[in-house]
Every structure is written in C-alpha cells, then in structure tokens.
Design a protein around this motif. Structure first.
Motif, PDB file in Angstrom:
ATOM      1  N   LYS A   1      -4.411   7.046   6.643  1.00 13.33           N
ATOM      2  CA  LYS A   1      -4.443   6.047   5.576  1.00 13.33           C
ATOM      3  C   LYS A   1      -3.757   4.760   6.004  1.00 13.33           C
ATOM      4  N   LEU A   2      -2.641   4.891   6.696  1.00 12.36           N
ATOM      5  CA  LEU A   2      -1.904   3.723   7.178  1.00 12.36           C
ATOM      6  C   LEU A   2      -2.730   2.933   8.183  1.00 12.36           C
ATOM      7  N   HIS A   3      -3.354   3.638   9.129  1.00 10.50           N
ATOM      8  CA  HIS A   3      -4.157   2.965  10.147  1.00 10.50           C
ATOM      9  C   HIS A   3      -5.364   2.263   9.533  1.00 10.50           C
ATOM     10  N   LEU A   4      -6.012   2.931   8.584  1.00 14.12           N
ATOM     11  CA  LEU A   4      -7.180   2.321   7.929  1.00 14.12           C
ATOM     12  C   LEU A   4      -6.787   1.063   7.166  1.00 14.12           C
ATOM     13  N   PHE A   5      -5.656   1.123   6.481  1.00  8.69           N
ATOM     14  CA  PHE A   5      -5.189  -0.038   5.716  1.00  8.69           C
ATOM     15  C   PHE A   5      -4.997  -1.243   6.637  1.00  8.69           C
ATOM     16  N   ILE A   6      -4.286  -1.042   7.745  1.00 12.28           N
ATOM     17  CA  ILE A   6      -3.989  -2.148   8.656  1.00 12.28           C
ATOM     18  C   ILE A   6      -5.253  -2.700   9.296  1.00 12.28           C
ATOM     19  N   GLN A   7      -6.118  -1.822   9.788  1.00 10.21           N
ATOM     20  CA  GLN A   7      -7.314  -2.292  10.492  1.00 10.21           C
ATOM     21  C   GLN A   7      -8.297  -2.985   9.549  1.00 10.21           C
ATOM     22  N   ILE A   8      -8.464  -2.444   8.342  1.00  8.94           N
ATOM     23  CA  ILE A   8      -9.371  -3.072   7.373  1.00  8.94           C
ATOM     24  C   ILE A   8      -8.817  -4.423   6.929  1.00  8.94           C
ATOM     25  N   PHE A   9      -7.513  -4.484   6.738  1.00  9.76           N
ATOM     26  CA  PHE A   9      -6.906  -5.753   6.307  1.00  9.76           C
ATOM     27  C   PHE A   9      -7.065  -6.817   7.385  1.00  9.76           C
ATOM     28  N   THR A  10      -6.710  -6.477   8.632  1.00  6.68           N
ATOM     29  CA  THR A  10      -6.672  -7.496   9.681  1.00  6.68           C
ATOM     30  C   THR A  10      -8.043  -7.885  10.216  1.00  6.68           C
ATOM     31  N   LEU A  11      -9.004  -6.940  10.204  1.00  2.00           N
ATOM     32  CA  LEU A  11     -10.320  -7.228  10.787  1.00  2.00           C
ATOM     33  C   LEU A  11     -11.430  -7.417   9.759  1.00  2.00           C
TER      34      LEU A  11
ATOM     35  N   THR B   1       0.567  -7.977   1.637  1.00  2.00           N
ATOM     36  CA  THR B   1       0.631  -6.631   2.224  1.00  2.00           C
ATOM     37  C   THR B   1       1.845  -5.869   1.702  1.00  2.00           C
ATOM     38  N   PHE B   2       2.932  -6.583   1.446  1.00  2.84           N
ATOM     39  CA  PHE B   2       4.123  -5.944   0.881  1.00  2.84           C
ATOM     40  C   PHE B   2       3.819  -5.381  -0.514  1.00  2.84           C
ATOM     41  N   LEU B   3       3.155  -6.182  -1.341  1.00  5.70           N
ATOM     42  CA  LEU B   3       2.832  -5.741  -2.698  1.00  5.70           C
ATOM     43  C   LEU B   3       1.857  -4.565  -2.688  1.00  5.70           C
ATOM     44  N   PHE B   4       0.854  -4.628  -1.821  1.00  8.65           N
ATOM     45  CA  PHE B   4      -0.129  -3.546  -1.744  1.00  8.65           C
ATOM     46  C   PHE B   4       0.522  -2.236  -1.288  1.00  8.65           C
ATOM     47  N   SER B   5       1.383  -2.331  -0.299  1.00  7.24           N
ATOM     48  CA  SER B   5       1.933  -1.113   0.312  1.00  7.24           C
ATOM     49  C   SER B   5       3.116  -0.526  -0.437  1.00  7.24           C
ATOM     50  N   THR B   6       3.654  -1.248  -1.421  1.00  7.44           N
ATOM     51  CA  THR B   6       4.786  -0.720  -2.199  1.00  7.44           C
ATOM     52  C   THR B   6       4.391  -0.349  -3.623  1.00  7.44           C
ATOM     53  N   ARG B   7       3.102  -0.324  -3.896  1.00  7.16           N
ATOM     54  CA  ARG B   7       2.656   0.100  -5.229  1.00  7.16           C
ATOM     55  C   ARG B   7       2.989   1.571  -5.451  1.00  7.16           C
ATOM     56  N   ASN B   8       3.086   1.940  -6.705  1.00  9.61           N
ATOM     57  CA  ASN B   8       3.306   3.353  -7.030  1.00  9.61           C
ATOM     58  C   ASN B   8       2.139   4.182  -6.510  1.00  9.61           C
ATOM     59  N   ASN B   9       2.481   5.324  -5.955  1.00  4.59           N
ATOM     60  CA  ASN B   9       1.464   6.248  -5.422  1.00  4.59           C
ATOM     61  C   ASN B   9       0.687   5.666  -4.240  1.00  4.59           C
ATOM     62  N   SER B  10       1.250   4.669  -3.565  1.00  9.77           N
ATOM     63  CA  SER B  10       0.567   4.117  -2.382  1.00  9.77           C
ATOM     64  C   SER B  10       0.630   5.109  -1.227  1.00  9.77           C
ATOM     65  N   GLY B  11       1.646   5.935  -1.230  1.00 11.31           N
ATOM     66  CA  GLY B  11       1.772   6.928  -0.170  1.00 11.31           C
ATOM     67  C   GLY B  11       2.470   6.413   1.076  1.00 11.31           C
ATOM     68  N   PHE B  12       2.942   5.163   1.044  1.00 10.35           N
ATOM     69  CA  PHE B  12       3.588   4.581   2.210  1.00 10.35           C
ATOM     70  C   PHE B  12       5.106   4.601   2.044  1.00 10.35           C
ATOM     71  N   THR B  13       5.803   4.927   3.108  1.00  6.97           N
ATOM     72  CA  THR B  13       7.260   4.888   3.113  1.00  6.97           C
ATOM     73  C   THR B  13       7.710   3.449   3.374  1.00  6.97           C
ATOM     74  N   PRO B  14       8.989   3.130   3.114  1.00  5.61           N
ATOM     75  CA  PRO B  14       9.485   1.787   3.435  1.00  5.61           C
ATOM     76  C   PRO B  14       9.272   1.425   4.900  1.00  5.61           C
ATOM     77  N   ALA B  15       9.440   2.385   5.799  1.00  3.56           N
ATOM     78  CA  ALA B  15       9.226   2.129   7.224  1.00  3.56           C
ATOM     79  C   ALA B  15       7.751   1.808   7.503  1.00  3.56           C
ATOM     80  N   ASP B  16       6.848   2.486   6.792  1.00  2.88           N
ATOM     81  CA  ASP B  16       5.417   2.185   6.925  1.00  2.88           C
ATOM     82  C   ASP B  16       5.124   0.759   6.475  1.00  2.88           C
ATOM     83  N   THR B  17       5.744   0.349   5.383  1.00  8.06           N
ATOM     84  CA  THR B  17       5.523  -0.995   4.841  1.00  8.06           C
ATOM     85  C   THR B  17       5.899  -2.064   5.859  1.00  8.06           C
TER      86      THR B  17
END
Length: 390
Positions: A71-81, A302-318
């Motif tokens: 999920k983390l990899h998909l988020f980054i690649q879809i966002f950047t590309l 990206t900060f707002l997207f990755s820190t939403r409730n139930n985003s599944g991302f840890t602070p380190a992931d963000t």
C-alpha cells in the motif's frame, strides 16, 4: 575555512552557476558543430557515461521487509508518476493565460514527469528517522521505471549528490555502508524489457509532445543505446570488479555530477547562441515562487493523505511518503530531456524549472527536518501511550 568547506560541499550548485555563466560568455564553444561537438560528446558519450556509472554503482541487496508494504509503495508511485504530473498539467491550464514564458511553463510540466531521486529523498528520510527502507525502495523503483529495463533485478544505487550539506546530516551520508539496506531482488522478472525506458519519456511525450524533428522510434532507440545498454554493461563489469569497487569506493556521485555539468553547459550554449530567445526576469522570479509553492503544497498534501484515520501508515511511513512523493531527479531528468527534446531550440528554457526544483527540494526539506522529526517523535510517543498494556 568554513567558507571553503561550504563551497566544497556545495560544489555542484556552484558548478551549475559557472556552467551557465560560461555558456553566456562564449556560447559558440558548446553549440552543435562547435569545438565540443555536443551532438556526439553529449548526446551519446556523456549520457552513456552517466548511466554506465550508475550501472557500476548499483547494488542489489535483500530487502524483504520493504516488500510487504504494498500500500505504501502504491501510494508513492501513483502520487509521483500519475497524480503529480496530472495536477501540474491542470494547474498550467490556468497559468497559460498569464504572461509567464510558455517554455518555462512547459518546463514545469517536465518536472512533474520526473521520477524520484535516489539521493535526497533517502538522505532526508534517514535524517528524520523515518522509514528508510521504504524510501530506498521507492526511490530505486521510481528510477527503475524511468530508466532501468534490466529483467533480472531491481537495484539501488548509492546517493549521487552526497555533496549536499544539510545541517546535522553530514554523518548520514559521509559513508554509505556496504551492507546498506538499499534494494531488492524480486523473484519475478519484468514483463517487458522495454518497461524501464518508457514511463518518464512517455509522460513527457503525453503532456508536451516532442520535437517534430525527432521521431518517436528514434527517441526510444537512442534511450535504449545511451541508457539501457550502458546500465547493463556497467552491471556486467561490476560483477568482475565488485571487490575492488568495495575497497576503493570510487566517487560515483561526483563523476556523474561532473558529466551532468557538461550537459547543462552545452544546453545553455544553445540557448545563448539563439538570438530569438529572450528570458525575462519577471517570468523567472514567478517560476521560482511557483516551484516553492508546489513543493510545499505537495508536502502538506501527502502529509494530510497519509495521516488520515485508518490510512494504515505509521509516522515513519509518512516521513518517507512526504519526501519520496515530492522529490524529483535532476540526474536522470536532464539526460532524458536532452534525448526527448533533442534539437529543440527552447530545450534550455524547458530545463530551467528542473534546475530550480532540485536545490529547492533540498533546501526546503532540510529546513523542515527538525519540524517533521519533532512531529514524528511526538506521534510515536502518543501511539505507545495509547497502546493497551498486556
């Protein structure tokens, strides 16, 4: 002494200024047909040297811990590309009615099409204490999509721009350990050998088109010969001299950056030798402001997207998401533009936003390191406090 040390660390930015100034003083040296013969030395030899150097420096390490964060990899690649270039395109539709130089605006679009760098995003993520493994994986993977079509492995390279000085970060990149977590070797092979050289050039052609004098097939055949083949050769050579490379630790970053300065120099020689090109200071200042705003806005987004409730991302992931999703590669970008827009009279103007974006992302990222680190530490403490005891 402090000034000299600072200049040594920032030599690449100083080199860019000197290269542009030299092109302004004597553009005839670096134009096509001039003494440097850039149509050969730059278009083929210089670009091939950069990617041969990358092939020599690329390492393959097991990084199974990074594989599970799909999920983390998909988020980054879809966002950047995908999200990044599409959003820039929509924004430029509004800016097109302004008096800003149209070629600088097109240059902004090229920034959106670039992959993440394999240096700054990783360095800043490590400085904050974020998910370094995810940052390395996504930077290497984004570059793989942009320029690496090897079927066997996905690889990671040592950060090229180790000369960047970020307060309190010198030890982070002074040495890159031989066993650094850096790449992955997936068992699956790439479905097509051409995948690696299509993504970024295809985005450029999709949003901007190419020089009418350079056919689509010629672009990709040159990309293959000057990007893919040197990378593969570099990897083959590395297999035989790997122990020597580990002992001597050649300055791969400095070599690629030096060659990159030559490309920048000849690019601006073409600009200053063309009397029909006039870059007004108003457009340049606005572009600088727009780039800073884009960078900061996307970091906040990206900060707002990755820190939403139930985003599944840890602070380190963000932390990894913030830097990997918003940073763009200069080292891969300039050679790509040189190939895709070969012969274009406004190539140097198209390159200007990318040349500006690179130092802005380093400067802004380093300034925000303490703030982001403070947020991450406080969030991690909060998570520990709220975790139920057993």
């Amino acid at each position: 002494m402090r000034l000299l040390e600072r200049m040594r660390k920032e030599w690449f930015m100083i080199g860019i200024v000197l290269a542009i100034a030299g092109a302004k003083l004597e553009p005839s040296v670096g134009v096509n047909g001039g003494p440097l013969k850039p149509e050969i030395t730059v278009s083929y030899i210089a670009v091939a040297t950069i990617f041969f150097n990358s092939g020599l420096s690329l390492k393959t390490e097991e990084l199974t811990s990074a594989l599970v964060h799909i999920k983390l990899h998909l988020f980054i690649q879809i966002f950047t590309l995908a999200f990044f270039p599409a959003t820039i395109w929509l924004f430029l539709q509004l800016l097109s009615i302004t008096p800003i130089n149209e070629w600088l605006l097109k240059g902004l679009q090229t920034v959106g099409c670039m992959p993440p760098p394999v240096s700054s995003a990783v360095i800043l993520t490590k400085a904050v204490g974020g998910n370094e493994a995810a940052a390395i994986f996504n930077s290497a993977f984004g570059s793989f999509l942009a320029e690496n079509c090897q079927k066997q492995t996905w690889k990671h390279e040592k950060p090229k721009h180790s000369f960047w000085h970020v307060r309190g970060m010198q030890k982070v990149y002074a040495k890159w350990p031989a066993n650094a977590e850096g790449a992955i070797r997936p068992k699956r092979k790439a479905s097509k050998s051409s995948l690696g050289i299509i993504i970024t050039p295809l985005l450029l052609l999709l949003f901007l088109g190419s020089s009418s004098s350079v056919p689509f097939t010629s672009i990709f055949s040159q990309l293959f010969m000057t990007v893919v083949v040197p990378l593969i050769i570099g990897q083959i050579v590395r297999r035989y001299i790997k122990d020597w490379l580990e002992r001597k630790k050649p300055p791969f970053g400095a070599i690629s950056s030096s060659v990159l300065l030559m490309i920048i120099y000849t690019t601006f020689c073409d600009t200053f030798s063309n009397p029909n090109i006039d870059l007004d200071k108003f457009s340049l200042i606005l572009i600088l402001f727009i780039i800073f705003s884009i960078q900061l806005s996307f970091m906040v987004l990206t900060f707002l997207f990755s820190t939403r409730n139930n985003s599944g991302f840890t602070p380190a992931d963000t932390v990894a998401i913030i830097f990997c999703s918003t940073h763009k590669s200069l080292t891969l970008g300039i050679p790509m533009l040189k190939i895709v827009f070969a012969g274009h009279e406004h190539l140097s103007l198209i390159s200007v936003p990318l040349l500006i974006y690179h130092p802005v992302q380093i400067l802004l990222g380093s300034v925000l390191v303490p703030t982001i680190k403070s947020w991450m530490v406080s969030r991690q403490k909060g998570v520990k406090l709220t975790r139920p005891t057993v």
